[in-house]
Scaffold this active site. Sequence first.
Site, PDB file in Angstrom:
ATOM      1  N   ARG A 185       0.854  -1.186   0.000  1.00  0.00           N
ATOM      2  CA  ARG A 185       0.000   0.000   0.000  1.00  0.00           C
ATOM      3  C   ARG A 185       0.888   1.232   0.000  1.00  0.00           C
ATOM      4  NH1 ARG A 185      -0.924   1.855   5.398  1.00  0.00           N
ATOM      5  NH2 ARG A 185       0.744   0.984   6.600  1.00  0.00           N
ATOM      6  N   ARG A 240      -2.522  10.365   3.097  1.00  0.00           N
ATOM      7  CA  ARG A 240      -3.398  10.941   4.119  1.00  0.00           C
ATOM      8  C   ARG A 240      -4.129  12.149   3.541  1.00  0.00           C
ATOM      9  NH1 ARG A 240       0.746  10.389   9.171  1.00  0.00           N
ATOM     10  NH2 ARG A 240       0.786   8.112   9.116  1.00  0.00           N
ATOM     11  N   ARG A 257      18.267  -7.313   2.265  1.00  0.00           N
ATOM     12  CA  ARG A 257      18.835  -5.996   1.982  1.00  0.00           C
ATOM     13  C   ARG A 257      19.569  -5.552   3.231  1.00  0.00           C
ATOM     14  NH1 ARG A 257      16.102  -1.540   1.616  1.00  0.00           N
ATOM     15  NH2 ARG A 257      14.134  -2.292   2.449  1.00  0.00           N
ATOM     16  N   ARG A 291      18.710   8.446   3.318  1.00  0.00           N
ATOM     17  CA  ARG A 291      18.263   9.298   4.430  1.00  0.00           C
ATOM     18  C   ARG A 291      19.461   9.896   5.156  1.00  0.00           C
ATOM     19  NH1 ARG A 291      14.013   5.733   7.905  1.00  0.00           N
ATOM     20  NH2 ARG A 291      15.466   3.998   7.864  1.00  0.00           N
ATOM     21  N   GLU A 316      22.508   7.253   5.409  1.00  0.00           N
ATOM     22  CA  GLU A 316      22.141   5.837   5.269  1.00  0.00           C
ATOM     23  C   GLU A 316      22.141   5.450   3.791  1.00  0.00           C
ATOM     24  OE1 GLU A 316      18.712   4.524   7.688  1.00  0.00           O
ATOM     25  OE2 GLU A 316      17.975   3.627   5.848  1.00  0.00           O
ATOM     26  N   TYR A 331      10.204  -9.075   8.659  1.00  0.00           N
ATOM     27  CA  TYR A 331      10.470  -7.788   9.298  1.00  0.00           C
ATOM     28  C   TYR A 331       9.484  -7.612  10.452  1.00  0.00           C
ATOM     29  CZ  TYR A 331      11.128  -3.100  10.645  1.00  0.00           C
ATOM     30  OH  TYR A 331      11.380  -2.008  11.438  1.00  0.00           O
ATOM     31  N   ASP A 347       8.699  -5.014  13.790  1.00  0.00           N
ATOM     32  CA  ASP A 347       9.061  -3.881  14.636  1.00  0.00           C
ATOM     33  C   ASP A 347       9.323  -4.422  16.039  1.00  0.00           C
ATOM     34  OD1 ASP A 347       9.288  -1.556  13.173  1.00  0.00           O
ATOM     35  OD2 ASP A 347       7.134  -1.177  13.143  1.00  0.00           O
TER      36      ASP A 347
END
Length: 381
Positions: free
Chosen positions: A179, A183, A257, A288, A310, A357, A359
């Site tokens: 997705r 917003r 990665r 970044r 980064e 992945y 969090d």
Amino acid sequence: MDYSQYSVVVVGSGFFGSVIAERVASELERKVLVIEKRNHIGGNCFSEIDPETGIEFHTYGTHIFHTSNEKVWNYIHKFTEFNNYFHQVLTTYKNKVYQMPINLETINQFYNVNLKPFEVDDFLAKEKAKDKIASPPKNFEEKAISLIGRPLYEAFIRGYTKKQWNKDPKDLPEFILNRLPIRKNYNESYYYSRWQGIPKDGYGKIFERMLSNPLITTQLNTNYFDIKDKISKDAILVYSGPLDQFFDYKFGKLEYRTLRFESEVHPYEDYLGTSVMNFAEESVPFTRIHEPRHLHPERTYGQKTLTIKEFSSLDDGTNPYYPINDEKNSNLVKKYREEAQSLKNVYISGRLGDYKYFDMHETIASALGLFEDKIRPSLKA
Ligand SMILES: Cc1cc2nc3c(=O)[nH]c(=O)nc-3n(C[C@H](O)[C@H](O)[C@H](O)COP(=O)(O)OP(=O)(O)OC[C@H]3O[C@@H](n4cnc5c(N)ncnc54)[C@H](O)[C@@H]3O)c2cc1C
């Protein structure tokens, strides 16, 4: 070291391994051995103090704690307090700074319009229709254009994605893009989570406190594969290292990665004005810049600041960061997981063991679940 005295052996001292060790020691009062191949505890959440500026930075990339899971929030509070850091992400494109994820401010600023929330859908529908992408989209680029239209895609997604994957988005499968959150309001919080913040005393202290129970022995600089034959065959093994390595890569290597970081000290109190700035253009080689002083607004740091660039690339096997969920790797994971299920008293999990992945709050929730569902019952029996 007498390895046979431990009824539970945990490989890896990241959140997954540390939660298991802490629960086994404090809830079941059993001895636990934690084996860690690095020279520090905490896995990828480890933080250090930069000697020149005194600024705390996260060695393996900036980590923002956030969760809506009350159980996890209550659990982590046993080991730390959090500051009131609020995560926001900005991106630079053609020398202008925009909000990320794309919100109403990004759209209005980019198109130089003044849309209201209820006008965004129609506006974007017209932008998307200009490209006539056939359904279903064939690749990442087509999917992104079908979601947000070409101009926003080319400005904010194309170059950044190419740098992240080192591949043209036309050559990336469409399914890696689940997705693209748009917003239709001015909400600039990166997370929707109920709670967020950075541990007040840093991540390191959380792990020190979790592993401080005298029933826990932590052995650093020790690779599990060097000592595995010394561990009791009756011990419960919780392994949070790479899934494929556990099986000696018998079906092949899983791909990841990775990231590379370059630090710089500047003679200013503030360089970016925020904790992270994305750089959307392909011509800027990094993805970044982080400025870790902003993670601790409650602290007083000196007149110099630290920034960290980064860079993203495919991992050569040394620093596995982000799993690549394409068909090839998903098939390999399936084979390894089938093997894992046939093992007795061995639990392979965490972000490397599950090849997923997670969090931090998801890792903690998963470890708490394993402890309650499997480890507590088998040690009580
Ligand atoms: C760049 C980056 C940024 C992130 N940012 C965020 C964020 O902002 N917010 C968030 O919630 N989450 C973030 N995460 C996710 C977070 O890092 C993970 O949820 C968490 O680290 C997972 O913990 P773990 O214990 O499963 O794995 P790890 O932290 O990787 O710990 C595994 C440990 O096992 C050890 N190990 C592996 N093999 C062996 C072996 N053979 N012998 C001994 N030890 C071994 C490793 O050295 C390591 O210490 C980020 C991840 C990355 C990569």
